[in-house]
Scaffold this motif. Structure first.
Motif, PDB file in Angstrom:
ATOM      1  N   ASN A  94       7.471  -7.071 -10.893  1.00 62.36           N
ATOM      2  CA  ASN A  94       6.157  -7.663 -11.043  1.00 62.36           C
ATOM      3  C   ASN A  94       5.118  -6.844 -10.273  1.00 62.36           C
ATOM      4  OD1 ASN A  94       3.919  -9.302 -11.210  1.00 62.36           O
ATOM      5  ND2 ASN A  94       5.099 -11.199 -10.884  1.00 62.36           N
ATOM      6  N   LYS A  95       3.966  -6.603 -10.855  1.00 59.14           N
ATOM      7  CA  LYS A  95       2.940  -5.767 -10.217  1.00 59.14           C
ATOM      8  C   LYS A  95       2.351  -6.438  -8.980  1.00 59.14           C
ATOM      9  CE  LYS A  95      -0.663  -7.286 -13.406  1.00 59.14           C
ATOM     10  NZ  LYS A  95      -1.618  -6.870 -14.406  1.00 59.14           N
ATOM     11  N   TYR A  96       2.306  -7.757  -8.933  1.00 57.56           N
ATOM     12  CA  TYR A  96       1.751  -8.432  -7.775  1.00 57.56           C
ATOM     13  C   TYR A  96       2.693  -8.305  -6.563  1.00 57.56           C
ATOM     14  CZ  TYR A  96      -1.425 -10.295 -11.219  1.00 57.56           C
ATOM     15  OH  TYR A  96      -2.349 -10.406 -12.223  1.00 57.56           O
ATOM     16  N   VAL A  97       3.997  -8.324  -6.821  1.00 59.52           N
ATOM     17  CA  VAL A  97       4.957  -8.140  -5.735  1.00 59.52           C
ATOM     18  C   VAL A  97       4.775  -6.758  -5.133  1.00 59.52           C
ATOM     19  CG1 VAL A  97       7.425  -7.939  -5.191  1.00 59.52           C
ATOM     20  CG2 VAL A  97       6.619  -9.785  -6.678  1.00 59.52           C
ATOM     21  N   TRP A  98       4.630  -5.747  -5.961  1.00 62.18           N
ATOM     22  CA  TRP A  98       4.441  -4.383  -5.470  1.00 62.18           C
ATOM     23  C   TRP A  98       3.097  -4.230  -4.754  1.00 62.18           C
ATOM     24  CZ3 TRP A  98       8.103  -0.933  -4.849  1.00 62.18           C
ATOM     25  CH2 TRP A  98       9.271  -1.070  -5.581  1.00 62.18           C
ATOM     26  N   ALA A  99       2.093  -4.933  -5.209  1.00 65.18           N
ATOM     27  CA  ALA A  99       0.789  -4.857  -4.537  1.00 65.18           C
ATOM     28  C   ALA A  99       0.884  -5.429  -3.127  1.00 65.18           C
ATOM     29  CB  ALA A  99      -0.266  -5.594  -5.341  1.00 65.18           C
ATOM     30  N   VAL A 100       1.559  -6.559  -3.003  1.00 69.97           N
ATOM     31  CA  VAL A 100       1.717  -7.181  -1.684  1.00 69.97           C
ATOM     32  C   VAL A 100       2.581  -6.301  -0.789  1.00 69.97           C
ATOM     33  CG1 VAL A 100       2.740  -9.161  -0.473  1.00 69.97           C
ATOM     34  CG2 VAL A 100       1.322  -9.523  -2.495  1.00 69.97           C
ATOM     35  N   MET A 101       3.673  -5.768  -1.376  1.00 71.36           N
ATOM     36  CA  MET A 101       4.574  -4.924  -0.586  1.00 71.36           C
ATOM     37  C   MET A 101       3.882  -3.628  -0.152  1.00 71.36           C
ATOM     38  SD  MET A 101       8.191  -5.527  -2.607  1.00 71.36           S
ATOM     39  CE  MET A 101       8.823  -3.965  -2.129  1.00 71.36           C
ATOM     40  N   SER A 103       0.388  -3.340   0.271  1.00 68.47           N
ATOM     41  CA  SER A 103      -0.786  -3.624   1.107  1.00 68.47           C
ATOM     42  C   SER A 103      -0.396  -4.196   2.460  1.00 68.47           C
ATOM     43  CB  SER A 103      -1.738  -4.567   0.379  1.00 68.47           C
ATOM     44  OG  SER A 103      -1.100  -5.811   0.144  1.00 68.47           O
ATOM     45  N   ALA A 104       0.700  -4.908   2.532  1.00 67.67           N
ATOM     46  CA  ALA A 104       1.110  -5.501   3.822  1.00 67.67           C
ATOM     47  C   ALA A 104       1.409  -4.424   4.861  1.00 67.67           C
ATOM     48  CB  ALA A 104       2.306  -6.429   3.608  1.00 67.67           C
ATOM     49  N   PRO A 105       2.225  -3.417   4.563  1.00 68.28           N
ATOM     50  CA  PRO A 105       2.449  -2.380   5.595  1.00 68.28           C
ATOM     51  C   PRO A 105       1.166  -1.640   5.959  1.00 68.28           C
ATOM     52  CG  PRO A 105       4.114  -2.221   3.891  1.00 68.28           C
ATOM     53  CD  PRO A 105       3.110  -3.228   3.439  1.00 68.28           C
ATOM     54  N   ALA A 106       0.309  -1.396   4.974  1.00 69.29           N
ATOM     55  CA  ALA A 106      -0.936  -0.689   5.278  1.00 69.29           C
ATOM     56  C   ALA A 106      -1.792  -1.525   6.219  1.00 69.29           C
ATOM     57  CB  ALA A 106      -1.680  -0.391   3.978  1.00 69.29           C
ATOM     58  N   TYR A 107      -1.833  -2.808   6.001  1.00 70.67           N
ATOM     59  CA  TYR A 107      -2.617  -3.682   6.880  1.00 70.67           C
ATOM     60  C   TYR A 107      -2.053  -3.681   8.295  1.00 70.67           C
ATOM     61  CZ  TYR A 107      -4.508  -7.929   8.891  1.00 70.67           C
ATOM     62  OH  TYR A 107      -5.107  -8.826   9.739  1.00 70.67           O
ATOM     63  N   TYR A 108      -0.730  -3.844   8.394  1.00 66.63           N
ATOM     64  CA  TYR A 108      -0.128  -3.904   9.716  1.00 66.63           C
ATOM     65  C   TYR A 108      -0.190  -2.565  10.447  1.00 66.63           C
ATOM     66  CZ  TYR A 108       1.370  -8.645   8.865  1.00 66.63           C
ATOM     67  OH  TYR A 108       1.373  -9.982   8.626  1.00 66.63           O
ATOM     68  N   ILE A 109      -0.073  -1.471   9.707  1.00 64.80           N
ATOM     69  CA  ILE A 109      -0.214  -0.164  10.356  1.00 64.80           C
ATOM     70  C   ILE A 109      -1.640  -0.002  10.871  1.00 64.80           C
ATOM     71  CG2 ILE A 109      -0.281   2.344   9.900  1.00 64.80           C
ATOM     72  CD1 ILE A 109       2.109   1.922   8.033  1.00 64.80           C
ATOM     73  N   GLY A 110      -2.598  -0.400  10.096  1.00 66.49           N
ATOM     74  CA  GLY A 110      -3.988  -0.363  10.563  1.00 66.49           C
ATOM     75  C   GLY A 110      -4.217  -1.284  11.731  1.00 66.49           C
ATOM     76  N   TYR A 111      -3.590  -2.423  11.721  1.00 69.26           N
ATOM     77  CA  TYR A 111      -3.721  -3.399  12.829  1.00 69.26           C
ATOM     78  C   TYR A 111      -3.114  -2.810  14.114  1.00 69.26           C
ATOM     79  CZ  TYR A 111      -3.208  -7.717  15.427  1.00 69.26           C
ATOM     80  OH  TYR A 111      -3.246  -8.692  16.407  1.00 69.26           O
ATOM     81  N   ILE A 112      -1.938  -2.191  13.979  1.00 69.34           N
ATOM     82  CA  ILE A 112      -1.265  -1.607  15.138  1.00 69.34           C
ATOM     83  C   ILE A 112      -2.071  -0.434  15.704  1.00 69.34           C
ATOM     84  CG2 ILE A 112       0.805  -0.350  15.884  1.00 69.34           C
ATOM     85  CD1 ILE A 112       2.403  -2.112  13.974  1.00 69.34           C
ATOM     86  N   ILE A 113      -2.596   0.414  14.815  1.00 70.83           N
ATOM     87  CA  ILE A 113      -3.410   1.548  15.270  1.00 70.83           C
ATOM     88  C   ILE A 113      -4.677   1.025  15.960  1.00 70.83           C
ATOM     89  CG2 ILE A 113      -4.769   3.517  14.487  1.00 70.83           C
ATOM     90  CD1 ILE A 113      -2.615   4.065  12.437  1.00 70.83           C
ATOM     91  N   GLY A 114      -5.228  -0.043  15.477  1.00 67.09           N
ATOM     92  CA  GLY A 114      -6.414  -0.623  16.077  1.00 67.09           C
ATOM     93  C   GLY A 114      -6.134  -1.200  17.457  1.00 67.09           C
ATOM     94  N   LYS A 115      -4.945  -1.669  17.718  1.00 65.20           N
ATOM     95  CA  LYS A 115      -4.574  -2.238  19.008  1.00 65.20           C
ATOM     96  C   LYS A 115      -4.302  -1.153  20.036  1.00 65.20           C
ATOM     97  CE  LYS A 115      -4.324  -6.702  18.389  1.00 65.20           C
ATOM     98  NZ  LYS A 115      -4.810  -7.704  19.234  1.00 65.20           N
TER      99      LYS A 115
END
Length: 116
Positions: A94-101, A103-115
């Motif tokens: 499903n394309k939505y599963v791949w979108a979440v999979m 975007s989630a690491p990209a968000y958390y990597i950005g969050y970690i770099i921001g911290k």
């Protein structure tokens, strides 16, 4: 049985009483012409009947061929139904599963770099 015997007696007596009937030449010609026309019509009717018999044979062959085609199409429809089930995408495709999979690491990597 008695009725049949009495009928035959009456028929025999009436034929004896009436005697022979003489026909004129015109009447004989008319009768002969009618016989000829009826024979012609009979032969035409026989040819029409034979034509219809040929058509019936042809139609029966066509009907048999159409029945075979119908069975073939029904089998094709069943096989296509099975194919749809086999080709249907799975949950992980499903394309939505791949979108979440993605975007989630990209968000958390950005969050970690921001911290940091």
């Amino acid at each position: 049985m008695m009725k049949l015997q009495s009928f035959l007696k009456i028929l025999l007596l009436s034929s004896i009483a009436v005697g022979q009937v003489t026909l004129s030449k015109d009447q004989v010609r008319n009768i002969a012409n009618k016989i000829d026309s009826l024979q012609t019509l009979d032969s035409l009717n026989n040819s029409i009947i034979s034509d219809f018999r040929d058509k019936v044979r042809t139609d029966s062959v066509v009907v048999a061929e159409l029945d075979y085609q119908i069975k073939t199409h029904e089998e094709t429809i069943k096989l296509l139904g099975k194919k749809v089930i086999l080709v249907r995408p799975k949950w992980y495709e499903n394309k939505y599963v791949w979108a979440v999979m993605g975007s989630a690491p990209a968000y958390y990597i950005g969050y970690i770099i921001g911290k940091l």
